[in-house]
Design a protein around this motif. Structure first.
Motif, PDB file in Angstrom:
ATOM      1  N   THR A  84      -9.111   7.028 -29.628  1.00  0.00           N
ATOM      2  CA  THR A  84      -8.240   7.347 -28.242  1.00  0.00           C
ATOM      3  C   THR A  84      -7.151   6.145 -28.122  1.00  0.00           C
ATOM      4  N   THR A  85      -5.570   6.538 -28.265  1.00  0.00           N
ATOM      5  CA  THR A  85      -5.353   5.213 -27.538  1.00  0.00           C
ATOM      6  C   THR A  85      -5.282   5.505 -26.470  1.00  0.00           C
ATOM      7  N   ILE A  86      -5.026   4.063 -25.594  1.00  0.00           N
ATOM      8  CA  ILE A  86      -4.487   3.462 -23.928  1.00  0.00           C
ATOM      9  C   ILE A  86      -3.148   3.068 -24.559  1.00  0.00           C
ATOM     10  N   ASP A  87      -2.278   3.749 -23.387  1.00  0.00           N
ATOM     11  CA  ASP A  87      -0.907   3.565 -24.020  1.00  0.00           C
ATOM     12  C   ASP A  87      -0.330   2.365 -22.758  1.00  0.00           C
ATOM     13  N   VAL A  88       0.703   1.287 -22.501  1.00  0.00           N
ATOM     14  CA  VAL A  88       1.110   1.025 -21.557  1.00  0.00           C
ATOM     15  C   VAL A  88       2.720   0.400 -22.254  1.00  0.00           C
ATOM     16  N   PHE A  89       3.316   1.027 -20.972  1.00  0.00           N
ATOM     17  CA  PHE A  89       4.714   0.917 -20.900  1.00  0.00           C
ATOM     18  C   PHE A  89       5.625  -0.055 -19.735  1.00  0.00           C
ATOM     19  N   ILE A  90       6.474  -1.005 -20.040  1.00  0.00           N
ATOM     20  CA  ILE A  90       6.783  -2.010 -19.464  1.00  0.00           C
ATOM     21  C   ILE A  90       7.811  -1.975 -19.674  1.00  0.00           C
ATOM     22  N   GLU A  91       8.678  -1.600 -18.115  1.00  0.00           N
ATOM     23  CA  GLU A  91       9.445  -1.221 -18.364  1.00  0.00           C
ATOM     24  C   GLU A  91      10.220  -2.143 -17.253  1.00  0.00           C
ATOM     25  N   VAL A  92      11.817  -3.165 -17.655  1.00  0.00           N
ATOM     26  CA  VAL A  92      12.441  -4.522 -17.153  1.00  0.00           C
ATOM     27  C   VAL A  92      13.471  -3.594 -16.090  1.00  0.00           C
ATOM     28  N   LEU A  93      13.230  -3.720 -14.978  1.00  0.00           N
ATOM     29  CA  LEU A  93      14.846  -3.051 -13.973  1.00  0.00           C
ATOM     30  C   LEU A  93      15.784  -3.780 -13.609  1.00  0.00           C
ATOM     31  N   GLN A  94      14.897  -5.074 -14.020  1.00  0.00           N
ATOM     32  CA  GLN A  94      16.297  -6.534 -13.641  1.00  0.00           C
ATOM     33  C   GLN A  94      15.485  -7.294 -13.502  1.00  0.00           C
ATOM     34  N   SER A  95      16.053  -8.453 -14.358  1.00  0.00           N
ATOM     35  CA  SER A  95      15.455  -9.460 -15.124  1.00  0.00           C
ATOM     36  C   SER A  95      15.923 -11.141 -14.209  1.00  0.00           C
ATOM     37  N   ASP A  96      14.660 -12.141 -13.909  1.00  0.00           N
ATOM     38  CA  ASP A  96      15.287 -12.781 -13.521  1.00  0.00           C
ATOM     39  C   ASP A  96      14.516 -14.145 -14.421  1.00  0.00           C
ATOM     40  N   GLY A  97      13.825 -14.199 -15.154  1.00  0.00           N
ATOM     41  CA  GLY A  97      12.984 -15.012 -15.959  1.00  0.00           C
ATOM     42  C   GLY A  97      11.576 -14.816 -15.472  1.00  0.00           C
ATOM     43  N   GLY A  98      10.548 -15.524 -16.505  1.00  0.00           N
ATOM     44  CA  GLY A  98       9.537 -15.138 -16.439  1.00  0.00           C
ATOM     45  C   GLY A  98       9.233 -13.511 -16.883  1.00  0.00           C
ATOM     46  N   THR A  99       9.883 -12.505 -17.213  1.00  0.00           N
ATOM     47  CA  THR A  99       9.639 -11.077 -16.829  1.00  0.00           C
ATOM     48  C   THR A  99       8.175 -10.613 -18.287  1.00  0.00           C
ATOM     49  N   ARG A 100       7.585 -12.077 -19.263  1.00  0.00           N
ATOM     50  CA  ARG A 100       6.886 -11.641 -19.584  1.00  0.00           C
ATOM     51  C   ARG A 100       5.117 -11.421 -18.393  1.00  0.00           C
ATOM     52  N   CYS A 101       5.663 -12.387 -17.902  1.00  0.00           N
ATOM     53  CA  CYS A 101       4.391 -12.946 -17.053  1.00  0.00           C
ATOM     54  C   CYS A 101       4.297 -11.820 -15.873  1.00  0.00           C
ATOM     55  N   ALA A 102       5.272 -11.377 -15.635  1.00  0.00           N
ATOM     56  CA  ALA A 102       5.408 -10.033 -14.039  1.00  0.00           C
ATOM     57  C   ALA A 102       4.838  -9.256 -15.051  1.00  0.00           C
ATOM     58  N   GLY A 103       5.251  -8.612 -16.287  1.00  0.00           N
ATOM     59  CA  GLY A 103       4.846  -7.550 -16.919  1.00  0.00           C
ATOM     60  C   GLY A 103       3.436  -7.370 -17.458  1.00  0.00           C
ATOM     61  N   ILE A 104       2.869  -8.881 -17.514  1.00  0.00           N
ATOM     62  CA  ILE A 104       0.559  -8.541 -17.807  1.00  0.00           C
ATOM     63  C   ILE A 104       0.147  -8.473 -16.425  1.00  0.00           C
ATOM     64  N   THR A 105       0.970  -9.139 -15.406  1.00  0.00           N
ATOM     65  CA  THR A 105       0.715  -9.108 -14.095  1.00  0.00           C
ATOM     66  C   THR A 105       0.551  -7.740 -13.320  1.00  0.00           C
ATOM     67  N   GLY A 106       1.871  -6.831 -13.647  1.00  0.00           N
ATOM     68  CA  GLY A 106       1.998  -5.187 -13.499  1.00  0.00           C
ATOM     69  C   GLY A 106       1.045  -4.330 -14.778  1.00  0.00           C
ATOM     70  N   ALA A 107       1.140  -4.947 -15.420  1.00  0.00           N
ATOM     71  CA  ALA A 107       0.402  -3.329 -16.702  1.00  0.00           C
ATOM     72  C   ALA A 107      -0.922  -4.057 -15.931  1.00  0.00           C
ATOM     73  N   SER A 108      -1.846  -5.239 -15.924  1.00  0.00           N
ATOM     74  CA  SER A 108      -3.514  -5.504 -15.765  1.00  0.00           C
ATOM     75  C   SER A 108      -3.821  -4.275 -14.160  1.00  0.00           C
ATOM     76  N   LEU A 109      -2.438  -4.420 -14.134  1.00  0.00           N
ATOM     77  CA  LEU A 109      -2.755  -3.383 -12.605  1.00  0.00           C
ATOM     78  C   LEU A 109      -2.744  -1.926 -12.457  1.00  0.00           C
ATOM     79  N   ALA A 110      -1.767  -1.615 -13.368  1.00  0.00           N
ATOM     80  CA  ALA A 110      -1.665  -0.158 -14.444  1.00  0.00           C
ATOM     81  C   ALA A 110      -3.081   0.425 -14.623  1.00  0.00           C
ATOM     82  N   LEU A 111      -3.155  -0.755 -15.751  1.00  0.00           N
ATOM     83  CA  LEU A 111      -4.650  -0.202 -16.260  1.00  0.00           C
ATOM     84  C   LEU A 111      -6.508  -0.121 -15.144  1.00  0.00           C
ATOM     85  N   ALA A 112      -5.856  -0.648 -14.314  1.00  0.00           N
ATOM     86  CA  ALA A 112      -7.385  -0.580 -13.419  1.00  0.00           C
ATOM     87  C   ALA A 112      -7.168   0.613 -12.226  1.00  0.00           C
ATOM     88  N   ASP A 113      -6.049   0.895 -12.102  1.00  0.00           N
ATOM     89  CA  ASP A 113      -5.362   2.035 -11.271  1.00  0.00           C
ATOM     90  C   ASP A 113      -5.965   3.111 -12.493  1.00  0.00           C
TER      91      ASP A 113
END
Lengths: 250, 235
Positions: free
Chosen positions: A120-149
């Protein structure tokens, strides 16, 4: 118009451009289950960063030969919206988007127990709506939340935060200006339960001592965000519980 | 042997549940002598077996599970069925025809694209797609009723202990309810009111599965709706 370099990134009182202390994080808002159609989703606001993450899966691998016989394939797409920066950004995936997709995927992979769902595949989509530095970090934090959800089995949540050097001082959670005009940037991702780093990148220059100072600061910041992540995941279900209890009292 | 969290508390992946000689149940794992949760859900244990009852998750077929699926492809040798799972199921044509028979019949005449079926998982081992069967009594094409989809992880709650919840629902709503283990539920009643009542109740159960005293609350809700309905009629 790109923001001009401020004369000083750290003022006489030791405060940063946005008034924070060196070890202070930006205001953080984490929300889970914001998209109905996705299997799991999360919304992250870290300072002026606004990031939406959707997770689909585990679902059948398409095309079929892409699936692996022994585990699920994790796919990751990091993308910045055309309106996320001050100057319009081309919506086509840039070199940077593709690279960040890869490092984010590799930061999440050690946490996901992918052997549970072969082919199977698990797809993660990270969409930055507004950026202010450190989006990769915030993206990872959010992605792990979405995976758990989404109910995907994981060894631990993944938290990410950056530290860096600005005007000769080591600071945590860099904003856009500090990232652009500072001397160094060190984003890390952490699985706090095992104190395991899953991402570490650096640009700029740091001495060995500064590096360790920055690393420890970023780890401490990660642990603070980790607690907020747990809260965000649990609060969705506590809310329903509370709602019923208050209704029962009436 | 120490437990770190209370029974029926919400746990997240990576949360330490216990230390010591416990038996690992569903959605837990052992590392460095400690037992961790691997999914978001409710912590539960029976004697010394620890487990996490997840809130959400994909449906993984199990042999003998009753499922509700949709025909998404008709081939020469059988049908492909979408059973709301990462794995597509196969319903072989031999189900309705003797293998040695030389007369080829048009499979679309029996089950066509978009048809819903009530079936049972005949075989599955994750290396191949699941096989379905409709040879048993009561299985086959669904001809009437309404479909509700809920997360498959809530199905045990919908059924309840020894079927307490589902039996109460059937009785109170006067509907036939067929529960697919894949999270698809078929509701078939005498009139639309009963059917909608059952659907509302099922959705409520799915949303509040992790709370206590749910069976009584559902009963109350049905009673209230019935009174409202009766009141509306006389006015």
């Amino acid at each position: 118009m790109l923001a001009a370099k401020p004369i000083k990134l750290i003022n006489e009182d030791g405060l940063r451009v946005d008034g924070r202390k060196p070890n202070e994080l930006r205001p953080l808002k984490l929300e889970v289950g914001v998209l109905d159609k996705a299997d799991g989703s999360a919304y992250v606001e870290q300072g002026k960063n606004k990031i939406l993450v959707a997770v689909y899966g585990p679902r059948e691998a398409h095309p079929r030969h892409m699936g692996l016989p022994d585990r699920a394939v994790l796919r990751c797409r990091y993308h910045m919206a055309p309106f996320s920066t001050e100057e319009r950004r081309s919506p086509a995936p840039s070199r940077r988007d593709i690279e960040l997709s890869k490092v984010i995927r590799e930061a999440l992979e050690p946490a996901v127990i992918s052997e549970m769902y072969p082919r199977t595949t698990i797809d993660v989509f990270i969409e930055v709506l507004q950026s202010d530095g450190g989006t990769r970090c915030a993206g990872i934090t959010g992605a792990s939340l979405a995976l758990a959800d989404a109910g995907i089995p994981m060894k631990d949540l993944v938290v990410a935060c950056a530290a860096g050097k600005v005007d000769g001082k080591i600071v945590v959670d860099l904003c856009d200006l500090e990232d652009k005009y500072g001397e160094a940037d060190l984003p890390i991702a952490l699985m706090p339960a095992f104190n395991a780093l899953t991402l570490i990148q650096m640009d700029g220059l740091l001495t060995l001592n500064e590096f360790y100072e920055a690393l420890n600061m970023a780890k401490e910041a990660c642990k603070i965000i980790y607690e907020r992540q747990k809260q965000a995941l649990k609060s969705k279900y506590y809310q329903i519980k509370e709602l019923i209890e208050t209704e029962g009292e009436k | 042997m120490t437990l770190f969290v209370e029974k029926r508390s919400i746990v997240v992946p990576g949360e330490v549940l216990a230390e010591g000689k416990y038996i690992l149940g569903a959605n837990t794992y052992l590392k460095n002598g400690k037992i961790y949760a691997s999914k978001l859900g409710l912590f539960d244990f029976t004697q010394d077996k620890l487990m996490v009852v997840p809130f959400k998750g994909a449906y993984i077929p199990n042999v003998n599970d009753q499922v509700i699926g949709k025909i998404i492809d008709v081939g020469l040798f059988g049908w492909i069925v979408d059973i709301a799972s990462p794995y597509e199921a196969l319903l072989p044509a031999s189900e309705i025809q003797d293998k040695r028979s030389k007369i080829k019949i048009d499979l679309t005449k029996i089950l066509d694209l978009g048809d819903l079926i009530l079936a049972k998982v005949a075989a599955f081992d994750r290396t191949r797609d699941p096989l379905l069967t409709i040879k048993e009594e009561g299985l086959g094409r669904i001809t009437s009723g309404k479909i509700v989809e809920i997360p498959p992880t809530k199905i045990p709650r919908l059924i309840g202990k020894k079927g307490s919840m589902i039996n109460m629902l059937k009785k109170e709503t006067e509907c036939e309810i067929y529960v697919g283990q894949n999270g698809v539920v078929l509701v078939s009643g005498k009139n639309p009111f009963n059917e909608n009542l059952a659907i509302e109740a099922i959705n409520k159960i799915a949303a509040e599965a992790h709370t206590q005293g749910l069976t009584d609350r559902i009963k109350e809700m049905i009673k209230k709706r019935r009174e409202e309905y009766a009141g509306g009629k006389t006015n």
